[in-house]
Design a protein around this motif. Structure first.
Motif, mmCIF file in Angstrom:
data_model
loop_
_atom_site.group_PDB
_atom_site.id
_atom_site.type_symbol
_atom_site.label_atom_id
_atom_site.label_comp_id
_atom_site.label_asym_id
_atom_site.label_seq_id
_atom_site.Cartn_x
_atom_site.Cartn_y
_atom_site.Cartn_z
ATOM 1 N N GLN A 90 0.838 -1.199 0.000
ATOM 2 C CA GLN A 90 0.000 0.000 0.000
ATOM 3 C C GLN A 90 0.874 1.250 0.000
ATOM 4 O O GLN A 90 1.843 1.349 0.753
ATOM 5 N N TYR A 245 0.764 2.896 -15.303
ATOM 6 C CA TYR A 245 -0.317 3.358 -14.432
ATOM 7 C C TYR A 245 -0.719 4.799 -14.750
ATOM 8 O O TYR A 245 -1.897 5.115 -14.924
ATOM 9 N N GLN A 333 -1.758 -1.534 -9.415
ATOM 10 C CA GLN A 333 -2.587 -0.741 -8.509
ATOM 11 C C GLN A 333 -3.960 -0.592 -9.126
ATOM 12 O O GLN A 333 -4.108 -0.376 -10.327
ATOM 13 N N HIS A 367 -1.281 -2.789 -4.904
ATOM 14 C CA HIS A 367 -1.852 -1.734 -4.057
ATOM 15 C C HIS A 367 -3.343 -1.671 -4.347
ATOM 16 O O HIS A 367 -3.759 -1.561 -5.501
ATOM 17 N N ASN A 369 -6.681 0.566 -3.759
ATOM 18 C CA ASN A 369 -7.043 1.926 -3.380
ATOM 19 C C ASN A 369 -8.029 1.942 -2.218
ATOM 20 O O ASN A 369 -8.825 1.017 -2.038
#
Length: 562
Positions: A90, A245, A333, A367, A369
């Motif tokens: 994270q 990303y 992510q 990760h 969100n």
């Protein structure tokens, strides 16, 4: 009756055309489909049914293969998550180094297995906290770092020989890589045990995130400097994580994300080869960072296609011999741009589905969100839910128990190949234009992304694409279902005072000499990193080091795209 006789006596299965003209046609008369045409989120057509006909052109041994073997379509490790789960990584970063260090420890205490760090805007742009344009932004979108003392505080009580750390920073990444190395060695971590990743992907800054300092060519030189330096001094450290990303978050589709990311990585490796380095010396330490968006199957197939295409690019286009150079290792992510301020609890469900796609696609770290990220730096409660989402997928649902469980699916294999082909065609278009730097300088890539972003926005406005709670199933705005996150109003003053105190107390002669060495290296053909590390040890600041190179390389001004 023997097996052969039974097979001969069995009625022949109707082919797909027969099925379409009979069974499907009859059904459509009674119940038409809800729309005339179906596509992926990137606009690739989706048929109503996929069968063996759709994969007959795919050569299974050479294009799909087995996990842990070229072309790595099915995963970079033979056992994938059966042996070692993905890393829960994270992102954290706000305020001062002490603030972010506290968040690190909170996350580690709740099950995070790798650290990830965002930096504030002044640090990203190579300014110190007391610069006149920096003061309003200190600690707002990430942690403020001016000197190596800040990194010491950032990593305080974190065992850097046990926990890997990712830094999300690009234009000034060469300074932070040097600072991280200095702090690791102060902790007596051996060179071959220093692990972690720095994003350090400057090319996507010009096309997507716009946090650049220098023109593209010298900026790429600095990236190659870090690749060469890290391969020699920290052989297990990843000095670059090529980032699709931010390209996706800027509005690209999945094909463009694949193409521009892999083209950027190809640029870094080939520039290293031009310097005289072996591709096998630098490529094994190149990693990737992908956005996992809303189209569940397209995102799974995107990761599979990326592995296959990157392996082929490194082996056949660049000529790398080491299988480690062919492997596309990925951090993923969930899509920040998909989060909504409206009905933020919906973001928990979005994130869970996107996380599942990343896992089924074979990511190495993830990760997830937090539900409140459309508003603010995540609160502790929200980020704990995000961690728990990964833990539920890891421990409860058995999705990690089979390697590439969707491999062999007619749809998945067909879409994987289609994405690979579309991305390869776009990469070759970039190379035919002169490569990534030229395609950035003339605005080609920026226009591609802007057009895709505009197309998606129009689709939302026309209600041909939906975001639940925003353009469908809308509810009146109510009170936020979480506590607002606030920064300490005194953090800027504390950060500035610390930096100014270091400037007063350092050995000024060594500091000045080290900065001159950086300038000399930059004006010549010498790798800048040894001089940068010397300056870091002499307590030079991020801003001072970056200013030296501003004087050599100048600053970049982007072309007008429209």
């Amino acid at each position: 009756m023997d097996k052969a006789s039974k097979a001969a006596a069995a009625p022949a299965s109707p082919d797909q055309e027969t099925w379409k003209n009979t069974t499907l046609a009859g059904s459509l008369k009674k119940m038409p489909t809800r729309q005339e045409q179906f596509t992926t989120l990137s606009g690739l057509p989706i048929k109503e049914l996929y069968s063996a006909e759709d994969v007959k052109h795919i050569d299974v041994p050479s294009q799909i293969g087995f996990p842990g073997e070229y072309p790595y379509t099915r995963g970079v490790h033979p056992t994938m998550y059966r042996a070692r789960p993905w890393t829960i990584r994270q992102v954290a970063g706000f305020g001062t180094a002490e603030d972010t260090n506290g968040r690190y420890k909170y996350l580690l205490a709740h099950g995070e297995t790798g650290l990830s760090t965002d930096f504030d805007l002044p640090t990203l742009l190579g300014y110190d906290s007391d610069h006149r344009i920096a003061v309003p932004e200190i600690g707002k979108i990430g942690v403020a770092v001016d000197t190596v003392d800040d990194v010491r505080l950032l990593m305080k009580d974190i065992p850097l020989d046990e926990v890997s750390t990712s830094y999300t920073i690009n234009a000034s990444a060469f300074v932070l890589i040097g600072m991280y190395e200095v702090v690791c060695k102060e902790q007596n971590v051996p060179d071959n045990k220093i692990t972690g990743t720095c994003q350090n992907d400057i090319l996507k800054e010009y096309t997507a995130q716009n946090e650049y300092i220098y023109p593209p060519a010298p900026a790429v030189r600095l990236v190659v400097d870090t690749m060469e330096y890290a391969a020699k001094t920290m052989p297990r450290y990843n000095p670059i994580s090529v980032s699709g990303y931010h390209i996706r978050e800027a509005g690209s589709n999945a094909v463009q994300e694949l193409a521009f990311t892999l083209a950027g990585a190809h640029c870094y490796v080939t520039e290293a080869v031009k310097r005289g380095l072996s591709a096998d010396f630098v490529a094994p330490r190149v990693s990737f960072f992908w956005d996992i968006h809303n189209d569940f199957f397209e995102e799974i197939c995107k990761l599979r296609a990326a592995r296959r295409l990157w392996g082929r690019m490194m082996r056949d286009w660049v000529g790398a011999k080491d299988p480690r150079s062919w492997t596309m290792r990925a951090h993923s992510q969930t899509a920040g741009v998909s989060l909504t301020a409206q009905q933020p609890d919906n973001n928990i469900a979005r994130t869970a589905v996107q996380a599942l796609a990343a896992i089924l696609g074979g990511t190495q770290s993830l990760h997830t969100n937090s539900k409140d990220e459309a508003f603010q730096i995540p609160s502790e409660g929200a980020i704990k839910i995000a961690v728990r989402t990964q833990q539920i997928l890891m421990l409860e649902n058995r999705v990690a128990d089979v390697v590439d469980p969707l491999g062999g699916s007619y749809y998945v294999e067909s879409l994987t190949t289609r994405l690979e082909e579309e991305a390869e065609a776009l990469i070759k278009q970039v190379l035919d234009r002169g490569g990534m730097v030229q395609s950035i300088e003339d605005g080609f890539i920026q226009r591609q992304i802007a057009d895709a972003s505009a197309d998606y926005q129009r689709a939302l406005e026309k209600h041909t694409e939906y975001i639940v709670g925003m353009n469908i199933h809308v509810e009146p705005a109510g009170e936020l279902p979480f506590e607002a996150f606030t920064l300490d109003p005194g953090l800027g003053e504390r950060q500035i005072n610390r930096t100014r105190g270091i400037r007063r107390s350092r050995a000024q002669n060594e500091h000045a000499s080290a900065l001159k060495e950086i300038e000399a290296a930059a004006r010549g053909n010498t790798n800048t990193m040894p001089a940068v590390v010397r300056a870091i040890k002499a307590q030079a600041t991020v801003g001072e080091i970056c200013d030296v190179l501003r004087g050599v390389f100048g600053e970049y001004r982007a072309p007008l795209v429209y």
